[in-house]
Design an enzyme around this catalytic site. Structure first.
Site, short mmCIF file in Angstrom:
data_model
loop_
_atom_site.label_atom_id
_atom_site.label_comp_id
_atom_site.label_asym_id
_atom_site.label_seq_id
_atom_site.Cartn_x
_atom_site.Cartn_y
_atom_site.Cartn_z
N GLU A 80 0.86 -1.27 -0.12
CA GLU A 80 -0.05 0.12 0.08
C GLU A 80 0.83 1.36 -0.14
O GLU A 80 0.55 2.30 -0.68
CB GLU A 80 -0.88 0.06 1.01
CG GLU A 80 -2.27 -0.96 1.06
CD GLU A 80 -3.23 -1.01 0.17
OE1 GLU A 80 -3.11 0.21 -0.42
OE2 GLU A 80 -3.70 -2.02 -0.07
N ARG A 84 0.72 3.77 -3.22
CA ARG A 84 0.04 5.17 -3.01
C ARG A 84 1.07 6.23 -2.87
O ARG A 84 1.10 7.44 -3.37
CB ARG A 84 -0.65 5.27 -1.86
CG ARG A 84 -1.95 4.12 -2.12
CD ARG A 84 -3.21 4.37 -1.03
NE ARG A 84 -3.73 3.13 -0.86
CZ ARG A 84 -5.03 2.88 -0.57
NH1 ARG A 84 -5.53 4.05 -0.04
NH2 ARG A 84 -5.83 1.93 -0.37
N ASP A 209 -4.70 -9.75 -8.81
CA ASP A 209 -4.75 -8.62 -9.82
C ASP A 209 -3.63 -8.01 -10.22
O ASP A 209 -3.30 -7.94 -11.43
CB ASP A 209 -6.25 -7.83 -9.31
CG ASP A 209 -5.68 -7.17 -7.68
OD1 ASP A 209 -4.68 -7.38 -7.16
OD2 ASP A 209 -6.70 -6.49 -7.40
N GLU A 343 -12.26 0.33 -10.63
CA GLU A 343 -11.91 -0.43 -11.32
C GLU A 343 -12.69 -0.53 -12.72
O GLU A 343 -12.33 -0.69 -13.90
CB GLU A 343 -11.75 -2.09 -10.85
CG GLU A 343 -10.67 -2.23 -10.08
CD GLU A 343 -10.85 -1.63 -8.72
OE1 GLU A 343 -11.95 -1.33 -8.33
OE2 GLU A 343 -9.90 -1.46 -7.86
#
Ligand code: DMJ
Length: 449
Positions: A80, A84, A209, A343
């Site tokens: 994360e 980010r 993903d 998405e």
């Protein structure tokens, strides 16, 4: 205007904290970033820049200069923080040319390096106490986490002149390529000590993903010179098509989850990014499959649009199923929420750019109207607990990815193609644009020195 509303309220009620609680009008702290603060600011920098919100960009930059501090003593998620913070800072640097962003990105990258101190070099999920998520099968690291560092780390080496970052992510490739893959598929779990797979669960949604996304984008970002990334991507797509992609009796194409050879006929909102990925990768598809990959992207976009259209609020659920007589509908109460995820809109944006079929803008506009009607509140934008209900129950979180991804992809969907053209930019998994590294870029910089 949507960005302004989200930003102004964050600024008013949660400035300097990670995220905003738009109903209670105060800061929201998630345990993903430990003591690191300012997630919304760093995630939003490039969106502000692209939308030409100059004042806001300036105040965000000043905050970064004065306050952004990387104290990793409390536990953080390596994934994360990378997508980010490192991604956000890299994009801000490449767009604005401001040195402070380059400096901070490299500084943070260095803090993440101890995560790679494992017997295999597959990083831990968590720092500073190096460990994995307690729920992950057999103490494993997660495919979508250790497989989603590549783009940022290649850029960190490029910008710092220190090869260590790129070496770390190239080693992950090496470990993966040495392993046998069940049916050519990549399980979501890999133990960083033994180098063995955990449970044989495969997903193109959560836990898997962005690993697939980064194989394709590594190749594109290398100006198509990373042949290994290219091969890994197209081989993986082949296996996904054979074992995971199915068509419902009502004619909707979906990507199921694979559990030790058995299919669970469920697709996550997260999985919907794959429509855009297939279309983006269509151009390089082997065996004359370009048209086929575009078609696959279009079919996934249609299915994901149906998942929105079949709700009361016209916003999609977290997961939807194709069993028990339903198609593209959530059947479990704990899968009916929408947390401002990007998405589906991301896929509309790629499909629009690559086909110019106007339906993708129409579908994007439907999403704008639904967001305005159901998610916009006085204090910003909030997620929804049940999109099948007629009355909103707000979750009271304005996720930082709403500003970095959802609003950016919407803006790009309605912009000309020459804003961040795909020949020159790839988007990291948090929608932070990174430039393609052309083969002579290194020399160019050498010559300029
Ligand atoms: C974002 O942080 C990224 O898009 C990530 O790849 C998946 N989850 C969220 C958005 O849904």
């Amino acid at each position: 205007q949507m960005m302004k509303h989200a930003w102004d309220n964050y600024k008013r009620y949660a400035w300097g904290l990670n995220e905003l609680k738009p109903i209670s009008k105060q800061g929201h702290s998630s345990n993903l970033f430990g003591n690191i603060q300012g997630a919304t600011i760093v995630d939003a920098l490039d969106t502000l820049y692209i939308m030409e919100m100059k004042e806001e960009f300036k105040e965000a930059k000043e905050w970064v200069e004065k306050n952004l501090d990387f104290n990793v003593n409390a536990e953080i998620s390596v994934f994360e923080v990378n997508i980010r913070f490192v991604g956000g800072l890299l994009s801000a640097y490449y767009l604005s040319g401001e040195e402070i962003f380059r400096k901070k990105a490299v500084e943070l990258g260095e803090k993440l390096l101890p995560a790679f101190n494992t017997p295999t070099g597959i990083p831990w999920a968590l720092l500073n106490i190096k460990r994995n998520w307690p729920w992950a099968s057999g103490g494993s690291s997660i495919l979508a986490e250790f497989g989603t560092l590549h783009l940022e780390f290649v850029h960190l080496s490029h910008l710092s002149g220190n090869p260590v970052f790129a070496e770390k992510v190239m080693n992950i490739r090496k470990v993966l390529n040495r392993l046998d893959k069940p049916e050519g598929l990549y399980p979501n779990y890999l133990n960083p000590s033994s180098g063995q797979w955990g449970q044989h669960h495969v997903s193109i949604g959560g836990l898997g993903d962005s690993f697939y996304e980064y194989l394709l984008k590594a190749w594109l970002m290398s100006d198509k010179s990373d042949e290994e990334g290219k091969k890994m991507y197209y081989d993986a797509v082949q296996a996904i098509e054979t074992h995971l992609i199915r068509k419902s009796s009502g004619g909707l194409t979906y990507i199921a989850e694979w559990k030790g050879g058995l299919l669970e006929h469920k697709m996550g909102h997260l999985t919907c990014f794959a429509g855009g990925m297939f279309a983006l990768g269509a151009d390089g598809a082997p065996n004359d499959k370009t048209g086929h990959h575009i078609e696959l992207g279009a079919e996934i976009a249609r299915t994901c649009h149906e998942s929105y259209d079949r709700t009361s609020m016209k916003l999609g659920p977290e997961a939807f199923r194709f069993d028990g007589g339903v198609e593209a509908i959530a059947t479990r109460q704990n899968e009916k929420y929408y947390i401002l995820r990007p998405e589906v809109i991301e896929t509309y944006m790629y499909m629009w750019r690559l086909t110019h079929d106007p339906k993708y803008r129409q579908w994007g506009w439907e999403a704008v109207e639904a967001l305005e009607k159901h998610c916009r509140v006085d204090g910003g934008y909030s997620g929804i607990r049940d999109v099948y209900n007629n009355h909103e129950s707000h979750d009271d979180v304005q996720q930082s990815f709403f500003l970095s991804e959802t609003l950016k992809y919407l803006y790009l969907l309605f912009s000309e193609d020459d804003l961040l053209p795909f020949e020159h930019w790839v988007f990291n998994t948090e929608a932070h644009p990174l430039p393609v590294l052309h083969k002579d870029d290194g020399n160019k910089e050498e010559n300029q020195k």
